[in-house]
Design a protein around this motif. Structure first.
Motif, PDB file in Angstrom:
ATOM      1  N   TRP A  19       0.895  -1.158   0.000  1.00 37.23           N
ATOM      2  CA  TRP A  19       0.000   0.000   0.000  1.00 37.23           C
ATOM      3  C   TRP A  19       0.927   1.199   0.000  1.00 37.23           C
ATOM      4  CZ3 TRP A  19      -0.521   3.769   3.975  1.00 37.23           C
ATOM      5  CH2 TRP A  19       0.199   3.503   5.153  1.00 37.23           C
ATOM      6  N   LEU A  20       0.383   2.398  -0.176  1.00 38.49           N
ATOM      7  CA  LEU A  20       1.246   3.554  -0.339  1.00 38.49           C
ATOM      8  C   LEU A  20       0.769   4.692   0.537  1.00 38.49           C
ATOM      9  CD1 LEU A  20       1.194   2.927  -4.103  1.00 38.49           C
ATOM     10  CD2 LEU A  20       3.219   2.661  -2.694  1.00 38.49           C
ATOM     11  N   MET A  21       1.699   5.268   1.267  1.00 41.33           N
ATOM     12  CA  MET A  21       1.328   6.409   2.098  1.00 41.33           C
ATOM     13  C   MET A  21       0.807   7.519   1.191  1.00 41.33           C
ATOM     14  SD  MET A  21       4.238   6.343   5.057  1.00 41.33           S
ATOM     15  CE  MET A  21       5.624   5.784   4.068  1.00 41.33           C
ATOM     16  N   ARG A  22      -0.258   8.184   1.641  1.00 43.87           N
ATOM     17  CA  ARG A  22      -0.944   9.212   0.846  1.00 43.87           C
ATOM     18  C   ARG A  22      -1.498   8.635  -0.453  1.00 43.87           C
ATOM     19  NH1 ARG A  22       0.378  14.808   1.693  1.00 43.87           N
ATOM     20  NH2 ARG A  22       0.796  15.036   3.886  1.00 43.87           N
ATOM     21  N   GLN A  23      -2.021   7.400  -0.383  1.00 44.76           N
ATOM     22  CA  GLN A  23      -2.521   6.794  -1.618  1.00 44.76           C
ATOM     23  C   GLN A  23      -3.795   7.465  -2.125  1.00 44.76           C
ATOM     24  OE1 GLN A  23      -2.558   2.682  -0.438  1.00 44.76           O
ATOM     25  NE2 GLN A  23      -4.632   2.716   0.384  1.00 44.76           N
ATOM     26  N   ALA A  24      -4.489   8.181  -1.239  1.00 45.23           N
ATOM     27  CA  ALA A  24      -5.631   8.990  -1.676  1.00 45.23           C
ATOM     28  C   ALA A  24      -5.183  10.439  -1.722  1.00 45.23           C
ATOM     29  CB  ALA A  24      -6.791   8.833  -0.697  1.00 45.23           C
ATOM     30  N   GLY A  25      -5.301  11.089  -2.870  1.00 46.95           N
ATOM     31  CA  GLY A  25      -4.844  12.483  -2.900  1.00 46.95           C
ATOM     32  C   GLY A  25      -4.931  13.124  -4.264  1.00 46.95           C
ATOM     33  N   ALA A  57      -9.100   4.947  -3.825  1.00 51.28           N
ATOM     34  CA  ALA A  57      -7.658   4.667  -3.910  1.00 51.28           C
ATOM     35  C   ALA A  57      -7.422   3.157  -4.009  1.00 51.28           C
ATOM     36  CB  ALA A  57      -6.930   5.251  -2.701  1.00 51.28           C
ATOM     37  N   VAL A  58      -8.142   2.398  -3.198  1.00 48.48           N
ATOM     38  CA  VAL A  58      -7.956   0.939  -3.216  1.00 48.48           C
ATOM     39  C   VAL A  58      -8.364   0.379  -4.573  1.00 48.48           C
ATOM     40  CG1 VAL A  58      -8.756  -1.239  -2.203  1.00 48.48           C
ATOM     41  CG2 VAL A  58      -8.238   0.721  -0.723  1.00 48.48           C
ATOM     42  N   GLU A  59      -9.485   0.861  -5.075  1.00 50.09           N
ATOM     43  CA  GLU A  59      -9.989   0.295  -6.336  1.00 50.09           C
ATOM     44  C   GLU A  59      -9.137   0.711  -7.532  1.00 50.09           C
ATOM     45  OE1 GLU A  59     -14.183   1.185  -6.143  1.00 50.09           O
ATOM     46  OE2 GLU A  59     -14.519  -0.593  -4.868  1.00 50.09           O
ATOM     47  N   GLN A  60      -8.655   1.947  -7.527  1.00 48.80           N
ATOM     48  CA  GLN A  60      -7.847   2.382  -8.675  1.00 48.80           C
ATOM     49  C   GLN A  60      -6.458   1.755  -8.670  1.00 48.80           C
ATOM     50  OE1 GLN A  60      -7.898   6.734  -8.863  1.00 48.80           O
ATOM     51  NE2 GLN A  60     -10.116   6.708  -8.600  1.00 48.80           N
ATOM     52  N   LEU A  61      -5.945   1.441  -7.501  1.00 45.17           N
ATOM     53  CA  LEU A  61      -4.547   0.982  -7.412  1.00 45.17           C
ATOM     54  C   LEU A  61      -4.411  -0.524  -7.226  1.00 45.17           C
ATOM     55  CD1 LEU A  61      -3.157   3.792  -5.088  1.00 45.17           C
ATOM     56  CD2 LEU A  61      -3.132   3.717  -7.589  1.00 45.17           C
ATOM     57  N   GLY A  62      -5.426  -1.165  -6.676  1.00 48.96           N
ATOM     58  CA  GLY A  62      -5.302  -2.595  -6.402  1.00 48.96           C
ATOM     59  C   GLY A  62      -4.371  -2.902  -5.233  1.00 48.96           C
ATOM     60  N   VAL A  63      -4.272  -1.986  -4.286  1.00 46.37           N
ATOM     61  CA  VAL A  63      -3.386  -2.171  -3.124  1.00 46.37           C
ATOM     62  C   VAL A  63      -3.968  -3.169  -2.123  1.00 46.37           C
ATOM     63  CG1 VAL A  63      -2.099  -0.004  -3.182  1.00 46.37           C
ATOM     64  CG2 VAL A  63      -4.404  -0.044  -2.194  1.00 46.37           C
ATOM     65  N   ASP A  64      -3.112  -3.627  -1.205  1.00 45.25           N
ATOM     66  CA  ASP A  64      -3.488  -4.674  -0.242  1.00 45.25           C
ATOM     67  C   ASP A  64      -4.034  -4.130   1.064  1.00 45.25           C
ATOM     68  OD1 ASP A  64      -2.503  -7.271  -1.565  1.00 45.25           O
ATOM     69  OD2 ASP A  64      -0.819  -5.897  -1.809  1.00 45.25           O
ATOM     70  N   ALA A  65      -4.052  -2.809   1.227  1.00 50.48           N
ATOM     71  CA  ALA A  65      -4.627  -2.227   2.444  1.00 50.48           C
ATOM     72  C   ALA A  65      -5.182  -0.854   2.101  1.00 50.48           C
ATOM     73  CB  ALA A  65      -3.574  -2.094   3.552  1.00 50.48           C
ATOM     74  N   ALA A  66      -6.201  -0.466   2.854  1.00 55.99           N
ATOM     75  CA  ALA A  66      -6.740   0.892   2.775  1.00 55.99           C
ATOM     76  C   ALA A  66      -6.208   1.660   3.973  1.00 55.99           C
ATOM     77  CB  ALA A  66      -8.261   0.845   2.822  1.00 55.99           C
ATOM     78  N   ILE A  67      -6.107   2.985   3.843  1.00 58.08           N
ATOM     79  CA  ILE A  67      -5.828   3.831   5.014  1.00 58.08           C
ATOM     80  C   ILE A  67      -6.936   4.864   5.067  1.00 58.08           C
ATOM     81  CG2 ILE A  67      -4.193   5.248   3.668  1.00 58.08           C
ATOM     82  CD1 ILE A  67      -2.733   5.675   6.492  1.00 58.08           C
ATOM     83  N   ILE A  68      -7.483   5.042   6.247  1.00 58.47           N
ATOM     84  CA  ILE A  68      -8.653   5.920   6.360  1.00 58.47           C
ATOM     85  C   ILE A  68      -8.268   7.333   5.932  1.00 58.47           C
ATOM     86  CG2 ILE A  68      -8.320   6.484   8.823  1.00 58.47           C
ATOM     87  CD1 ILE A  68     -11.672   5.941   6.951  1.00 58.47           C
ATOM     88  N   PHE A  69      -9.105   7.955   5.149  1.00 57.72           N
ATOM     89  CA  PHE A  69      -8.824   9.317   4.705  1.00 57.72           C
ATOM     90  C   PHE A  69      -9.123  10.288   5.834  1.00 57.72           C
ATOM     91  CE2 PHE A  69      -9.178  13.393   2.789  1.00 57.72           C
ATOM     92  CZ  PHE A  69      -8.080  13.394   1.957  1.00 57.72           C
ATOM     93  N   ALA A  70      -8.092  10.934   6.309  1.00 51.44           N
ATOM     94  CA  ALA A  70      -8.175  11.877   7.431  1.00 51.44           C
ATOM     95  C   ALA A  70      -6.870  12.656   7.410  1.00 51.44           C
ATOM     96  CB  ALA A  70      -8.345  11.126   8.752  1.00 51.44           C
ATOM     97  N   ASP A  71      -6.539  13.331   8.496  1.00 50.33           N
ATOM     98  CA  ASP A  71      -5.248  14.013   8.554  1.00 50.33           C
ATOM     99  C   ASP A  71      -4.716  13.974   9.973  1.00 50.33           C
ATOM    100  OD1 ASP A  71      -3.470  15.786   6.679  1.00 50.33           O
ATOM    101  OD2 ASP A  71      -3.380  16.675   8.676  1.00 50.33           O
TER     102      ASP A  71
END
Ligand code: CP3
Length: 342
Positions: A19-25, A57-71
């Protein structure tokens, strides 16, 4: 089980999870479309939208984990510190905390559900929407305190160091209040459904190991101790100073996040190897801007350094930048999956 949770526990997994840090952005058109209608804080505070960008982010990238969108800064709210995100300038804190008086005025505790319930609601929504594990997160106390003191990002962190060295008593009160609030917030995220927790100590690398031990370690440890009964894996990430990897490991975390300034295999050796800990990292984030074949070769080097041992979670050494492209990020995820499927 999932490849991500298996790797957190150092169990063999079907492939190396990524998965990637800041994968949603902002690098995503779907994110930009939402942001053209609402501010960043509105996005964070609207559970349906926060859920949507997390899932996109999960659906576009196919990553193995989600990270909650927050800050990481949202928790400043219940701590009585006002902030906003100014276009193009990053976070801005209106009443930075710089002396004992301001620190004493901060609340001793927070009600995470009452003040940050929108994050917990977004977590519940994401859990219903997707099957990959969901990571909750917060800053570690130093990074949050540094923001609260500096009033925003900084290169030198002189205000922070001035308080830290100049009034150790006030520093202790500040770090204790921050750590206790973060522990409550993280526990609330787990209660809402977070399946792993990452602590971001993004700015800690400006400290020497001795200063880390004295001014930071006891307070980050306070969080890990407070969460010792919580049955989800914890990830402890810092950047900037590989000399802090071992001190950070001693403080806590099932997985140690490694930035790109050190070879991943060297870092894992220092940490005692796959018998001792799981590691996460550590592709140079700027590889997302390199030609695809150059990026893939660099990813291969990271995988080679990790030696195929159980307990490696692939990630960047820090977050995705706004100028990356979804296609390139997706190419990285696919490449790691193809190279490591067992
Ligand atoms: O990883 C994810 O996809 C989850 C979301 C997430 C965000 N911030 C969204 C965000 C996470 C995990 C964070 C953590 C965070 N926030 C950190 C630690 C990680 C790191 O990068 O070191 C830090 C230091 C922050 C503080 C912060 N928030 C800064 C410095 C900024 C401005 C930076 C910039 O690029 O403008 C933010 C804003 C922010 N947080 C954005 C996003 C997607 C951009 C906001 C926008 O849409 O304009």
């Amino acid at each position: 089980m999932s490849a991500f949770l298996d790797a957190c526990r150092r169990k063999p997994s079907t492939h190396t999870p990524i998965w990637l840090m800041r994968q949603a952005g902002r690098y995503q058109a779907s994110y930009q479309a939402i942001r053209s209608k609402v501010s960043f804080l509105e996005l964070c505070k609207t559970p349906d939208l926060a859920c949507q960008v997390t899932v996109d982010a999960v659906e576009q990238l196919g990553v193995d984990a989600a990270i909650i969108f927050a800050d990481i800064l949202l928790v400043l709210d219940p701590l009585g510190i006002d902030f906003d995100f100014e276009k193009g300038h990053g976070p801005k804190i209106y009443n930075p905390v710089r002396d004992a008086k301001a620190i004493d005025a901060m609340p001793e505790t927070i009600d995470a559900e009452a003040s940050l319930g929108y994050v917990m609601e977004a977590i519940r929504l994401v859990r219903r929407a997707i099957d990959v594990p969901l990571i909750g997160f917060s800053a570690a106390p130093f990074t949050l305190a540094a923001y609260a003191i500096e009033g925003g990002g900084s290169k030198s962190y002189y205000e922070t160091k001035q308080l830290m060295y100049g009034d150790e008593g006030a520093w202790k009160v500040l770090m204790t209040k921050v750590a206790d609030a973060l522990a409550l917030y993280l526990r609330a995220q787990v209660d809402a459904g977070a399946q792993a927790l990452q602590l971001f100590d993004s700015w800690v690398g400006i400290l020497s190991p001795a200063d880390y031990e004295r001014y930071v370690a006891p307070y980050t440890k306070r969080i890990f101790d407070a969460l010792s009964d919580v049955d989800v894996p914890t990830l402890h990430f810092g950047t900037g100073n590989p000399e802090l990897l071992v001190p950070m490991q001693e403080v806590g975390g099932d997985v140690i996040g490694v930035d790109w300034r050190i070879d991943l295999g060297d870092a894992w050796d220092r940490l005692g190897g796959p018998e001792e800990t799981a590691v996460q990292g550590n592709l140079e984030p700027a590889m997302l801007l390199a030609p695809v074949d150059v990026m893939k070769a660099a990813a291969d080097e990271v995988l080679k350094s990790a030696g195929g041992h159980p307990g490696h979670i692939f990630n960047l050494g820090h977050g995705i930048m706004p100028t990356a492209t979804v296609d390139q990020v997706r190419a990285l995820v696919d490449h790691v999956h193809e190279k490591t499927s067992r």
